[in-house]
Design a protein around this motif. Structure first.
Motif, PDB file in Angstrom:
ATOM      1  N   LEU A  34       1.053  -0.683  -0.039  1.00  0.00           N
ATOM      2  CA  LEU A  34      -0.100   0.179  -0.031  1.00  0.00           C
ATOM      3  C   LEU A  34       1.037   1.313  -0.048  1.00  0.00           C
ATOM      4  O   LEU A  34       2.015   1.358   1.048  1.00  0.00           O
ATOM      5  CB  LEU A  34      -0.666   0.225   0.925  1.00  0.00           C
ATOM      6  CG  LEU A  34      -1.947  -0.635   1.497  1.00  0.00           C
ATOM      7  CD1 LEU A  34      -2.136  -1.513   2.345  1.00  0.00           C
ATOM      8  CD2 LEU A  34      -3.474  -0.559   0.075  1.00  0.00           C
ATOM      9  N   PHE A  35       0.434   2.353   0.197  1.00  0.00           N
ATOM     10  CA  PHE A  35       0.965   3.062  -0.631  1.00  0.00           C
ATOM     11  C   PHE A  35       0.702   4.541  -1.179  1.00  0.00           C
ATOM     12  O   PHE A  35      -1.189   4.782  -1.454  1.00  0.00           O
ATOM     13  CB  PHE A  35       2.177   3.303  -2.443  1.00  0.00           C
ATOM     14  CG  PHE A  35       2.916   2.173  -2.667  1.00  0.00           C
ATOM     15  CD1 PHE A  35       2.087   1.562  -3.182  1.00  0.00           C
ATOM     16  CD2 PHE A  35       4.471   2.308  -2.617  1.00  0.00           C
ATOM     17  CE1 PHE A  35       3.337  -0.762  -3.298  1.00  0.00           C
ATOM     18  CE2 PHE A  35       5.057   1.316  -2.664  1.00  0.00           C
ATOM     19  CZ  PHE A  35       3.927  -0.303  -3.251  1.00  0.00           C
ATOM     20  N   GLN A  51       3.457   0.819   2.443  1.00  0.00           N
ATOM     21  CA  GLN A  51       3.017  -0.246   4.395  1.00  0.00           C
ATOM     22  C   GLN A  51       2.807  -1.861   3.142  1.00  0.00           C
ATOM     23  O   GLN A  51       1.810  -1.882   2.126  1.00  0.00           O
ATOM     24  CB  GLN A  51       1.958   0.047   4.892  1.00  0.00           C
ATOM     25  CG  GLN A  51       1.539  -1.636   5.660  1.00  0.00           C
ATOM     26  CD  GLN A  51       2.186  -0.581   7.033  1.00  0.00           C
ATOM     27  OE1 GLN A  51       2.263   0.523   7.481  1.00  0.00           O
ATOM     28  NE2 GLN A  51       2.208  -1.777   7.850  1.00  0.00           N
ATOM     29  N   GLY A  52       4.317  -3.254   4.001  1.00  0.00           N
ATOM     30  CA  GLY A  52       3.727  -4.158   3.211  1.00  0.00           C
ATOM     31  C   GLY A  52       2.301  -4.476   4.256  1.00  0.00           C
ATOM     32  O   GLY A  52       2.311  -4.619   5.244  1.00  0.00           O
ATOM     33  N   GLN A  69      -5.020  -1.025   9.624  1.00  0.00           N
ATOM     34  CA  GLN A  69      -5.596  -1.771  10.013  1.00  0.00           C
ATOM     35  C   GLN A  69      -6.503  -2.602   8.833  1.00  0.00           C
ATOM     36  O   GLN A  69      -7.100  -2.656   8.387  1.00  0.00           O
ATOM     37  CB  GLN A  69      -7.060  -1.028  10.800  1.00  0.00           C
ATOM     38  CG  GLN A  69      -7.185  -0.622  11.572  1.00  0.00           C
ATOM     39  CD  GLN A  69      -8.146   0.753  12.314  1.00  0.00           C
ATOM     40  OE1 GLN A  69      -8.473  -0.332  12.800  1.00  0.00           O
ATOM     41  NE2 GLN A  69      -7.445   1.205  12.669  1.00  0.00           N
ATOM     42  N   LYS A  70      -5.317  -4.101   9.224  1.00  0.00           N
ATOM     43  CA  LYS A  70      -5.239  -4.969   7.698  1.00  0.00           C
ATOM     44  C   LYS A  70      -6.752  -6.038   7.669  1.00  0.00           C
ATOM     45  O   LYS A  70      -7.385  -6.249   6.820  1.00  0.00           O
ATOM     46  CB  LYS A  70      -4.664  -6.558   7.997  1.00  0.00           C
ATOM     47  CG  LYS A  70      -4.123  -7.210   6.920  1.00  0.00           C
ATOM     48  CD  LYS A  70      -3.200  -8.163   7.418  1.00  0.00           C
ATOM     49  CE  LYS A  70      -2.495  -9.096   6.248  1.00  0.00           C
ATOM     50  NZ  LYS A  70      -1.798  -9.872   6.486  1.00  0.00           N
ATOM     51  N   ALA A  71      -7.569  -6.166   9.366  1.00  0.00           N
ATOM     52  CA  ALA A  71      -9.052  -7.117   8.793  1.00  0.00           C
ATOM     53  C   ALA A  71     -10.108  -5.738   8.792  1.00  0.00           C
ATOM     54  O   ALA A  71     -11.035  -6.487   8.078  1.00  0.00           O
ATOM     55  CB  ALA A  71      -9.166  -6.710  10.752  1.00  0.00           C
ATOM     56  N   ARG A  72      -9.892  -4.618   8.388  1.00  0.00           N
ATOM     57  CA  ARG A  72     -10.448  -3.609   8.261  1.00  0.00           C
ATOM     58  C   ARG A  72      -9.981  -3.306   6.399  1.00  0.00           C
ATOM     59  O   ARG A  72     -11.330  -3.101   6.621  1.00  0.00           O
ATOM     60  CB  ARG A  72     -10.906  -2.151   8.839  1.00  0.00           C
ATOM     61  CG  ARG A  72     -11.449  -2.545  10.487  1.00  0.00           C
ATOM     62  CD  ARG A  72     -11.511  -1.007  11.187  1.00  0.00           C
ATOM     63  NE  ARG A  72     -12.330  -1.342  12.657  1.00  0.00           N
ATOM     64  CZ  ARG A  72     -12.148  -0.028  12.961  1.00  0.00           C
ATOM     65  NH1 ARG A  72     -11.699   0.878  12.991  1.00  0.00           N
ATOM     66  NH2 ARG A  72     -12.678  -0.594  13.971  1.00  0.00           N
ATOM     67  N   LYS A  73      -9.689  -4.054   6.203  1.00  0.00           N
ATOM     68  CA  LYS A  73      -8.968  -3.294   4.841  1.00  0.00           C
ATOM     69  C   LYS A  73      -8.281  -1.657   4.576  1.00  0.00           C
ATOM     70  O   LYS A  73      -9.200  -1.500   3.367  1.00  0.00           O
ATOM     71  CB  LYS A  73      -9.990  -4.190   4.230  1.00  0.00           C
ATOM     72  CG  LYS A  73      -9.452  -5.787   3.849  1.00  0.00           C
ATOM     73  CD  LYS A  73     -10.188  -5.578   2.520  1.00  0.00           C
ATOM     74  CE  LYS A  73      -9.829  -7.476   2.928  1.00  0.00           C
ATOM     75  NZ  LYS A  73     -10.270  -8.110   1.185  1.00  0.00           N
ATOM     76  N   SER A  74      -7.674  -1.033   6.328  1.00  0.00           N
ATOM     77  CA  SER A  74      -8.293   0.086   5.887  1.00  0.00           C
ATOM     78  C   SER A  74      -6.306   0.652   6.053  1.00  0.00           C
ATOM     79  O   SER A  74      -5.592   0.070   6.595  1.00  0.00           O
ATOM     80  CB  SER A  74      -8.714   1.601   6.914  1.00  0.00           C
ATOM     81  OG  SER A  74      -8.500   0.709   7.809  1.00  0.00           O
ATOM     82  N   ALA A  75      -5.744   1.829   5.037  1.00  0.00           N
ATOM     83  CA  ALA A  75      -4.899   2.153   5.081  1.00  0.00           C
ATOM     84  C   ALA A  75      -4.294   4.188   5.547  1.00  0.00           C
ATOM     85  O   ALA A  75      -4.317   4.126   4.727  1.00  0.00           O
ATOM     86  CB  ALA A  75      -3.907   1.646   4.010  1.00  0.00           C
ATOM     87  N   CYS A  92      -4.113   7.402  -2.559  1.00  0.00           N
ATOM     88  CA  CYS A  92      -3.796   6.100  -1.938  1.00  0.00           C
ATOM     89  C   CYS A  92      -3.385   4.750  -3.126  1.00  0.00           C
ATOM     90  O   CYS A  92      -4.074   5.270  -4.093  1.00  0.00           O
ATOM     91  CB  CYS A  92      -4.691   5.656  -0.698  1.00  0.00           C
ATOM     92  SG  CYS A  92      -4.732   3.857  -0.605  1.00  0.00           S
ATOM     93  N   ALA A  93      -3.023   4.134  -2.995  1.00  0.00           N
ATOM     94  CA  ALA A  93      -2.368   2.804  -4.218  1.00  0.00           C
ATOM     95  C   ALA A  93      -2.168   1.197  -3.325  1.00  0.00           C
ATOM     96  O   ALA A  93      -1.262   1.730  -2.792  1.00  0.00           O
ATOM     97  CB  ALA A  93      -0.975   3.800  -5.478  1.00  0.00           C
TER      98      ALA A  93
END
Lengths: 117, 115
Positions: A34-35, A51-52, A69-75, A92-93
């Motif tokens: 995630l970028f 973020q990897g 927040q990986k479980a929420r799929k947010s960055a 965001c990418a």
């Protein structure tokens, strides 16, 4: 299919305050990156932070931090102590690793941040 | 170290003319990407190369678009013939290695206007 969603077309923040720009993503892959990129009015795309998907810690780069927040799929991108020069579009990418082959970046629509003096 | 270099920075041409955009990736990078940015569609990938070989050209809009990478330090994106709907900012980006962890660094872009 992979998708990036940025729900805030525009944001205002007072100079010296912190601001959070939202980003959610959708993928069924386990390995991805995630970028965040900044695009000022001059037009160039400036890499800010990465973020990897396997990273345990949230990424930080100076005044930028990524709330992963990986479980929420947010960055979400957090900018601390906003400066006038932070006024720009923020994208965001996501990049997915297709079993070892190269993956391209999938971008959100962007958030226009305006910092008020 | 120099970043990604693109030329020209601005191009204004008339419909039907051939347009060639150029890109020099960061030295040592082995992957190169061409993106297009428009208000309507945002940023979208056109094509990318890995070790000078085209890997995915599914984003190339139609046969009027072609891209080449004859060596590790140079790539071109050609539009022939150009149309007004091709007006956009075209970015070239490069990265070092394959995989989701690798950061792509963008050039300054070429703003194309087709009249």
């Amino acid at each position: 299919a992979q998708k990036i969603t940025q729900t805030q077309p525009g944001m205002f923040v007072q100079e010296k305050e912190a601001v959070t720009l939202d980003c959610t993503y959708d993928t069924s892959d386990q390995s991805y990156g995630l970028f965040w990129y900044k695009q000022p009015s001059s037009g160039e795309m400036i890499f800010l932070i990465y973020q990897g998907s396997y990273d345990e810690q949230n990424a930080t780069e100076g005044r930028y931090s990524l709330n992963f927040q990986k479980a929420r799929k947010s960055a979400n991108l957090v900018i601390s102590a906003s400066q006038l020069g932070d006024s720009a579009m923020y994208f965001c990418a996501m990049r997915v690793d297709y079993g070892g082959s190269q993956g391209n970046l999938i971008f959100g629509k962007g958030t226009k941040l305006s910092v008020k003096p | 170290d120099a970043g990604v270099i693109q030329s020209p920075r601005h191009e204004v041409t008339e419909m039907g003319q051939e347009v060639t955009l150029r890109c020099k990736p960061i030295s040592g990078h082995n992957s190169l990407f061409w993106y297009r940015q428009t208000m309507m569609r945002g940023l979208e990938l056109l094509i990318y190369f890995n070790n000078n070989v085209p890997i995915d050209d599914s984003g190339m809009p139609e046969d009027r678009f072609s891209a080449k990478m004859p060596n590790a330090s140079f790539s071109t994106l050609k539009i022939q013939p150009s149309e007004p709907r091709d007006s956009a900012v075209y970015f070239c980006a490069s990265s070092f290695e394959a995989g989701s962890t690798d950061t792509q660094y963008f050039g300054p872009g070429t703003r194309l206007t087709v009249l």
